[in-house]
Write an enzyme that holds these catalytic residues in place. Structure first.
Site, PDB file in Angstrom:
ATOM      1  N   GLU A 112     -48.009   0.108  40.930  1.00  0.00           N
ATOM      2  CA  GLU A 112     -48.845   0.358  39.743  1.00  0.00           C
ATOM      3  C   GLU A 112     -50.087   1.174  40.098  1.00  0.00           C
ATOM      4  O   GLU A 112     -51.190   0.942  39.612  1.00  0.00           O
ATOM      5  CB  GLU A 112     -49.198  -0.965  39.056  1.00  0.00           C
ATOM      6  CG  GLU A 112     -47.973  -1.705  38.559  1.00  0.00           C
ATOM      7  CD  GLU A 112     -48.270  -3.095  38.005  1.00  0.00           C
ATOM      8  OE1 GLU A 112     -49.447  -3.380  37.701  1.00  0.00           O
ATOM      9  OE2 GLU A 112     -47.319  -3.900  37.891  1.00  0.00           O
TER      10      GLU A 112
ATOM     11  N   GLU B 169     -40.899  -5.339  37.781  1.00  0.00           N
ATOM     12  CA  GLU B 169     -41.615  -6.418  37.091  1.00  0.00           C
ATOM     13  C   GLU B 169     -41.321  -6.305  35.605  1.00  0.00           C
ATOM     14  O   GLU B 169     -41.476  -5.236  35.018  1.00  0.00           O
ATOM     15  CB  GLU B 169     -43.131  -6.349  37.309  1.00  0.00           C
ATOM     16  CG  GLU B 169     -43.601  -6.755  38.673  1.00  0.00           C
ATOM     17  CD  GLU B 169     -45.117  -6.869  38.747  1.00  0.00           C
ATOM     18  OE1 GLU B 169     -45.752  -7.317  37.752  1.00  0.00           O
ATOM     19  OE2 GLU B 169     -45.676  -6.509  39.803  1.00  0.00           O
TER      20      GLU B 169
END
Length: 355
Positions: free
Chosen positions: A182, A286
């Site tokens: 991320e 995720e």
């Protein structure tokens, strides 16, 4: 959890190793998400409004996975990609249960084990050289936090990086390494945003780590490059592609995306799919869904399962299955109600998830 969760914000040379049977350690200290200064949690993924029903085709044609164009090219490194098959797994953080106990509970509920066992480590942690509770046939995915870019690029951390590479090498089994995930968000120390808005610094760090791991003989590592599904801030310098290390350094492209504001799976994952599936296998690293009452969570899980069936380049799905996420009231675990559990079980027992 990023600011954009809020509604007001819009090929590897490494050979495949045989998997070894291992059998129960406590699940202490994975160094997971920290809280940001605004009080939100930093481990899940941002969202945006808008719906793209999964029953309708994407605005652009779905690319065929690269492997189908050239079957002689093996994708995925030591955790190989099989077109049309998805490895199923999760991060398990269940209140009151050690990791081995959580794995046993999910196996009993779902009628099958986890192919990917997701573990989080802080930058300063010792990476695992053994994982005794890992089930036979499971693959660890190690999400390893990073520091500010200068810590790596200065060379000051080289001895630590070498030791980390040797520890994963000593696992003597295939492992997915998801370093610095991320990076296109504004919530982690290794993001471009936290490093003078410099995406290239992240790429340089990734290359530095990769080369050290190669020199240390950690040949069984499959490298997972894993951006967030959208860019925060949404500015030209922060485009996810600016952080891409290059095909030589990436075995899997991962992506984080959560159903927070009733997003459809295509909204979350199609931009990454369209961009990278022509030349790399994809892994949803995720994912989770909030519950809006009734069968809303179960319905979204069913929609997501249908989405994966329609996207053959998705070679892995790793759920964020926890009720212990810091300062976030949503219980991300999959068994919050009977309908959600049933939908999830039906999904993971589908042959599409038999990778």
């Amino acid at each position: 959890m990023s600011r954009s969760h809020r509604r007001d914000t819009p090929v590897s040379r490494r050979g495949l190793l045989g998997l070894a049977a291992l059998a129960v350690l406590p699940v202490a200290g994975f160094g997971y998400s920290q809280l940001k200064s605004d009080g939100t949690a930093s481990g899940a993924s941002p969202s945006a409004s808008g719906r793209v029903p999964v029953s309708e085709p994407s605005a652009r044609p779905t690319p065929e996975p690269f492997a189908s164009a050239d079957p002689k090219v093996k994708l995925g490194g030591t955790v190989p990609f099989v077109p049309g098959k998805a490895l199923f797994g999760s991060y398990l953080g269940l209140d009151g249960l050690e990791y081995a106990e959580a794995l046993a509970l999910r196996k009993k509920q779902l009628g099958r084990g986890q192919r990917i066992v997701h573990l989080f480590y802080a930058w300063e942690d010792d990476l695992p050289s053994s994982i005794p509770y890992l089930p036979k046939g499971s693959i660890p995915m190690v999400s390893w936090r990073g520091p500010k870019h200068e810590t790596i690029l200065s060379g000051d951390a080289d001895d630590y990086i070498k030791a980390s590479a040797r520890r994963l090498r000593d696992l003597d089994r295939p492992v997915l390494l998801r370093w610095g995930w991320e990076m296109n968000g504004d919530w982690y120390a290794w993001s471009g945003f936290k490093n003078n808005k410099n995406a290239q610094g992240y790429v340089d760090c990734y290359h530095h780590l990769w080369k050290i791991f190669e020199k240390e003989g950690a040949d069984q590592v499959s490298w997972v490059w894993s951006p967030n599904w959208n860019n925060s801030p949404n500015e030209a310098w922060n485009r996810m592609e600016a952080y891409y290390p290059g095909d030589e350094y990436v075995d899997w492209v991962g992506v984080s995306g959560y159903n927070l504001h009733d997003e459809e799976p295509a909204t979350l994952f199609d931009p990454v799919y369209q961009k990278y599936s022509p030349h790399k296998p994809l892994m949803i690293t995720e994912i989770g869904s909030v519950d809006r009452g009734g069968t809303s969570k179960a319905d979204w899980i069913k929609d997501f399962a249908a989405y994966v069936v329609q996207r053959p380049a998705i070679g892995g799905v790793v759920w964020f299955d926890t009720d212990t996420h810091p300062s976030w009231p949503e219980r991300w675990r999959i068994d919050t109600d009977a309908t959600s559990t049933a939908a999830y079980k039906a999904m993971v027992q589908n042959p599409r998830f038999s990778g």
